[in-house]
Design an enzyme around this catalytic site. Structure first.
Site, PDB file in Angstrom:
ATOM      1  N   LYS A 132       0.818  -1.218   0.000  1.00 22.73           N
ATOM      2  CA  LYS A 132       0.000   0.000   0.000  1.00 22.73           C
ATOM      3  C   LYS A 132       0.851   1.268   0.000  1.00 22.73           C
ATOM      4  O   LYS A 132       0.398   2.318  -0.439  1.00 22.73           O
ATOM      5  CB  LYS A 132      -0.962  -0.030   1.182  1.00 22.73           C
ATOM      6  CG  LYS A 132      -2.022  -1.113   1.000  1.00 22.73           C
ATOM      7  CD  LYS A 132      -3.003  -1.177   2.138  1.00 22.73           C
ATOM      8  CE  LYS A 132      -4.160  -2.115   1.818  1.00 22.73           C
ATOM      9  NZ  LYS A 132      -3.754  -3.550   1.871  1.00 22.73           N
TER      10      LYS A 132
HETATM   11  C1  LIG Z   1      -4.427  -4.623   1.224  1.00 19.80           C
HETATM   12  C2  LIG Z   1      -3.658  -5.884   1.138  1.00 19.80           C
HETATM   13  C3  LIG Z   1      -4.012  -6.904   0.223  1.00 19.80           C
HETATM   14  C4  LIG Z   1      -5.233  -6.821  -0.668  1.00 19.80           C
HETATM   15  O1  LIG Z   1      -5.096  -5.869  -1.720  1.00 19.80           O
HETATM   16  P1  LIG Z   1      -6.393  -5.394  -2.528  1.00 19.80           P
HETATM   17  O2  LIG Z   1      -5.919  -4.290  -3.422  1.00 19.80           O
HETATM   18  O3  LIG Z   1      -7.384  -4.913  -1.496  1.00 19.80           O
HETATM   19  O4  LIG Z   1      -6.907  -6.564  -3.292  1.00 19.80           O
HETATM   20  C5  LIG Z   1      -3.192  -8.024   0.160  1.00 19.80           C
HETATM   21  N1  LIG Z   1      -2.122  -8.168   0.964  1.00 19.80           N
HETATM   22  C6  LIG Z   1      -1.755  -7.205   1.857  1.00 19.80           C
HETATM   23  C7  LIG Z   1      -0.572  -7.448   2.741  1.00 19.80           C
HETATM   24  C8  LIG Z   1      -2.510  -6.037   1.977  1.00 19.80           C
HETATM   25  O5  LIG Z   1      -2.145  -5.100   2.868  1.00 19.80           O
END
Ligand SMILES: *Cc1c(COP(=O)(O)O)cnc(C)c1O
Length: 476
Positions: free
Chosen positions: A123
């Site tokens: 993120k």
């Molecule tokens: C947010 C997150 C996901 C999922 O990603 P999306 O874009 O919501 O599908 C997967 N793994 C981790 C570690 C995350 O923080």
């Protein structure tokens, strides 16, 4: 020259998935979350890159490539030079010179490490950029904003890291008291900038989210206290995520070789960016949706029926979701932009908790994606096996992706395709599950070495909208 200009203007126009009547600029949707009709913003025209353009992009280092791709979506809200500076600063803050490096698991399987940002989850790749461009636009307009969000884990800390210390915004994050992991909590509560506010709510994650939703639809409150959303439906996050699909594919020989991507999926933001990369002209062999036991997408791909089921807790908590909010964007594309049909599906989802895809759309979904659901025992076994085979320590989310990639490769039975699994979190973010599977205690990177010693700063708050309103009102 004229052509170029026209294209930029086209690309920077957006509308809701549920009605195409109103057009918005990038600036408008940067500051908004959901469209007023409840839909998600999508570009009126998706840029398409010619083979010659793709060949040119293939040579570029990460930040330069990010600039070329992001500029296609941003229009004239920021000058090219300033955008370039902003993107350079964003990715210079990552701990690895390749920003998102590839690591080999075996002959056919690679890991794309997306966790070299501040908070150790993918993120950061998008939220570091979002924080900066938001700050730029707010300063230009002499405006201030309260970034408000609820988190059960990774989003809160990444949003705080992206917005901390910026005079144009306060960031207020609600999390359920006693219900987030210690690493995740400390990554929020040990950031001492004055504009950072962690609210520990006496309730569940759903309670936190309900409070946030109530405030976002409270027009009177929002007029007095302009609010901004940085959750995963934010379009700016998606465009920043398109970049690493190109970058990884290029390092592996694209465009003359098509690679497959396996993506640990929750809200469908990350994998949707891969779908966009493909539609923009990047040759991708296949896109694999990797779910944990919260498998609404895998069920939908198999049966054609999208149906909400209760959320279960798993070893990969950042993917524990009941509905995948960004899936709406894909459905919009698979319905060829028919916003009326889409609004009907979404109304049915709200009314009955589900909907069925038409046979035609279901077939298209299966043509573009593969999907595998992975249970906790398999997540555990995958972490164990990968460590035994190559010495690679992977986190439980990445393990979901690796298992799905191996399944896909077995079913395809081809040995000329390279499978790339997106490693969405650093193993030190989920130390208990990792240690249990590998007996290795994953160490935090240097910049977080004193995370467990630092004092925590947060405000305990009642599970009550009025209490949160009062907190925000006191900020200024
Ligand atoms: C947010 C997150 C996901 C999922 O990603 P999306 O874009 O919501 O599908 C997967 N793994 C981790 C570690 C995350 O923080």
């Amino acid at each position: 020259m004229m052509l170029y200009k026209e294209r930029m203007i086209h690309h920077a126009s957006y509308h809701s998935t549920r009605s195409t009547a109103l057009k918005h600029s990038f600036e408008d949707i940067l500051l908004a979350g959901l469209a007023p009709d409840g839909g998600l913003y999508v570009p009126s025209h998706l840029p398409h890159l010619s083979p010659a353009e793709i060949m040119r992009l293939a040579q570029l280092p990460y930040a330069a490539l990010a600039y070329e791709i992001i500029a296609l979506f941003v229009g004239d809200v920021i000058s090219p030079k300033e955008l370039r500076n902003l993107i350079d600063a964003t990715y210079a803050s990552f701990r690895h010179p390749a920003v998102t490096p590839l690591v080999q698991l075996d002959h056919q399987h690679m890991i794309l490490e997306l966790f070299h940002g501040e908070t150790l989850a993918f993120k950061d790749v998008a939220l570091q950029f979002l924080g900066r461009i938001l700050d730029y636009v707010l300063q230009k307009r002499s405006e201030k904003l309260v970034i408000l969000g609820a988190t059960s884990g990774d989003t809160g800390s990444a949003a705080i890291a992206g917005c901390r210390g910026r005079a144009s915004m306060d960031v207020v994050i609600l999390y359920p008291h006693g219900r987030v992991s210690e690493v995740q909590r400390r990554q929020m509560t040990t950031i001492y900038d004055n504009n950072v506010h962690c609210l520990a709510v006496d309730g569940t994650f759903d309670d936190c989210q309900a409070i946030v939703k109530t405030l976002f639809v409270d027009q009177e409150f929002r007029t007095q206290h302009p609010l901004g959303a940085v959750n995963s439906i934010n379009w700016t996050r998606i465009i920043a995520q398109i970049v690493y699909y190109f970058y990884a594919a290029f390092r592996l020989g694209a465009p003359s070789r098509a690679v497959a991507f396996s993506v640990p999926t929750g809200n469908f933001g990350d994998i949707y960016a891969g779908f966009l990369a493909q539609r923009m002209g990047l040759p991708i062999h296949s896109l694999i949706i990797a779910s944990n036991r919260n498998d609404i997408l895998t069920r939908c791909l198999t049966t054609g029926r999208y149906e909400i089921e209760p959320v279960v807790q798993t070893l990969s908590p950042s993917m524990d979701i009941g509905v995948s909010s960004n899936f709406e964007r894909l459905l919009y594309d698979l319905h060829d932009g028919d916003s009326v049909a889409l609004a009907e599906l979404m109304a049915s989802l709200k009314r009955t908790g589900g909907f069925s895809l038409s046979p035609h759309v279901h077939q298209k979904l299966q043509q573009y994606f593969m999907a595998y659901a992975v249970d906790d025992a398999t997540i555990h076994a995958t972490m164990q096996q990968e460590y035994a085979r190559s010495g690679m320590v992977i986190d439980p989310h990445t393990a979901v992706g690796v298992h799905a990639a191996r399944q896909a490769q077995m079913h395809a039975g081809r040995d000329d395709v390279v499978y790339v699994t997106l490693a969405t979190a650093h193993p030190a973010k989920f130390p208990d599950a990792v240690q249990h599977a590998t007996q290795i205690h994953p160490a935090l990177p240097r910049h977080l070495h004193d995370l467990y010693e630092k004092n925590e700063r947060y405000t305990r708050i009642a599970n009550d909208v009025e209490a949160v309103k009062a907190y925000i009102t006191r900020l200024h």
